[in-house]
Design a protein around this motif. Structure first.
Motif, PDB file in Angstrom:
ATOM      1  N   TRP A 138       0.837  -1.180   0.040  1.00  0.00           N
ATOM      2  CA  TRP A 138      -0.052   0.050   0.039  1.00  0.00           C
ATOM      3  C   TRP A 138       0.908   1.172  -0.126  1.00  0.00           C
ATOM      4  O   TRP A 138       2.077   1.400   0.323  1.00  0.00           O
ATOM      5  CB  TRP A 138      -1.023   0.213   1.186  1.00  0.00           C
ATOM      6  N   THR A 139       0.182   2.359  -0.393  1.00  0.00           N
ATOM      7  CA  THR A 139       0.951   3.553  -0.089  1.00  0.00           C
ATOM      8  C   THR A 139      -0.120   4.684   0.402  1.00  0.00           C
ATOM      9  O   THR A 139      -1.344   4.295   0.170  1.00  0.00           O
ATOM     10  CB  THR A 139       1.276   4.363  -1.555  1.00  0.00           C
ATOM     11  N   ALA A 140       0.163   5.631   1.215  1.00  0.00           N
ATOM     12  CA  ALA A 140      -0.899   6.464   1.788  1.00  0.00           C
ATOM     13  C   ALA A 140      -0.432   7.819   1.598  1.00  0.00           C
ATOM     14  O   ALA A 140       0.512   8.235   1.583  1.00  0.00           O
ATOM     15  CB  ALA A 140      -0.594   6.068   3.292  1.00  0.00           C
ATOM     16  N   VAL A 153      -5.573   5.851   1.481  1.00  0.00           N
ATOM     17  CA  VAL A 153      -4.564   4.442   1.274  1.00  0.00           C
ATOM     18  C   VAL A 153      -4.822   3.891  -0.104  1.00  0.00           C
ATOM     19  O   VAL A 153      -5.977   3.139  -0.176  1.00  0.00           O
ATOM     20  CB  VAL A 153      -4.660   3.736   2.514  1.00  0.00           C
ATOM     21  N   ASP A 174      -9.066   1.028  -2.320  1.00  0.00           N
ATOM     22  CA  ASP A 174      -8.496   2.165  -1.567  1.00  0.00           C
ATOM     23  C   ASP A 174      -9.496   2.202  -0.242  1.00  0.00           C
ATOM     24  O   ASP A 174     -10.725   1.934  -0.232  1.00  0.00           O
ATOM     25  CB  ASP A 174      -9.027   3.680  -2.264  1.00  0.00           C
ATOM     26  N   LEU A 215      -5.875  -2.945   6.295  1.00  0.00           N
ATOM     27  CA  LEU A 215      -6.100  -1.516   6.224  1.00  0.00           C
ATOM     28  C   LEU A 215      -7.078  -0.809   6.895  1.00  0.00           C
ATOM     29  O   LEU A 215      -7.251   0.036   7.668  1.00  0.00           O
ATOM     30  CB  LEU A 215      -5.743  -1.006   4.862  1.00  0.00           C
ATOM     31  N   VAL A 219      -6.356   1.439   9.679  1.00  0.00           N
ATOM     32  CA  VAL A 219      -6.909   2.937   9.643  1.00  0.00           C
ATOM     33  C   VAL A 219      -7.835   3.344  10.629  1.00  0.00           C
ATOM     34  O   VAL A 219      -7.855   4.297  11.037  1.00  0.00           O
ATOM     35  CB  VAL A 219      -7.262   3.165   8.174  1.00  0.00           C
ATOM     36  N   PHE A 226      -1.095   5.493  10.992  1.00  0.00           N
ATOM     37  CA  PHE A 226      -2.368   6.025  10.499  1.00  0.00           C
ATOM     38  C   PHE A 226      -3.067   6.862  11.948  1.00  0.00           C
ATOM     39  O   PHE A 226      -4.263   7.100  11.981  1.00  0.00           O
ATOM     40  CB  PHE A 226      -3.264   5.167  10.217  1.00  0.00           C
TER      41      PHE A 226
END
Length: 238
Positions: A138-140, A153, A174, A215, A219, A226
């Motif tokens: 993942w990237t945030a 994310v 996402d 996530l 999150v 997060f």
């Protein structure tokens, strides 16, 4: 990518999940994928050697995870997302801030010009602090007010750094935390379409789904990074 736009095309179902109407997509050739699904999608062990293979050719190669000495010694970086098969997706510049136990942090200031593939350029209206983990799928983006989306994310392949550029494959799903506290799993229909149209392998599907579920918990429960880990980098933002 960093903003969540609600529209009449979107319906919100149980658990705050969002489903969009189906759209047409181009079919591209397959690209090498990560063929070793991780039972803990949050991260790989530091000494893990990531095996990648291309099912069309049978070619296999090993890519070690990013270490501190692999971080590009540059200030300006290029952020490039692609879709499975290699089609260009979102791409734009950023400014390298540094790294910590969570990964590599990049500043994307307001006024940054970005493009989605070959579409006309757009200008981001708010600043985002982006995080690229070393060995996670993942990237945030941590967005500054007045952006209504607090954290966005993307489920992706593991980010790879080379020659001042970080690149990864966007895997559709996402996880979004709005500033009012709502938690959204977005683009499930897109993910389902691409499994067929782009030929996602079973291992890739399983990894993306497991990452999205992890996530949602991380999150939603404000588990680091997060839960405010990005705040220490805000004073360095331009």
């Amino acid at each position: 990518m960093y903003d969540y736009q609600e529209s009449p095309k979107i319906t919100i179902g149980l658990a705050g999940r969002v489903r969009r109407r189906h759209r047409r997509w181009n079919v591209h050739r397959r690209t090498p994928y990560h063929d070793k699904p991780n039972t803990d999608p949050s991260a790989y062990p530091a000494d893990d050697q990531t095996t990648i293979s291309d099912r069309r050719t049978g070619h296999r190669f090993v890519r070690p995870p990013l270490n501190a000495d692999k971080l590009p010694h540059v200030t300006n970086v290029r952020i490039v997302y692609r879709k499975y098969g290699g089609a260009l997706h979102w791409h734009h510049p950023g400014r390298l801030l540094g790294e910590d136990e969570h990964g590599v942090w990049v500043d994307v200031p307001s006024g940054t010009v970005a493009r989605k593939g070959d579409a006309p350029p757009i200008t981001w209206k708010t600043t985002a602090i982006m995080l690229f983990p070393r060995n996670a799928w993942w990237t945030a983006s941590f967005n500054s007010p007045p952006n209504r989306c607090e954290i966005y994310v993307d489920v992706t392949t593991v980010p790879e750094w080379r020659d001042g550029e970080v690149t990864m494959l966007d895997l559709d799903l996402d996880v979004i935390r709005m500033r009012d506290g709502r938690l959204i799993l977005d683009d499930e229909d897109e993910f389902a379409e691409h499994q067929v149209l782009l030929g996602y392998p079973a291992e890739l599907i399983a990894q993306a789904e497991a990452t999205a579920q992890w996530l949602l918990k991380a999150v939603g429960h404000r588990k680091q990074p997060f839960g405010g880990a990005h705040l220490q980098w805000l004073p360095m933002s331009t």
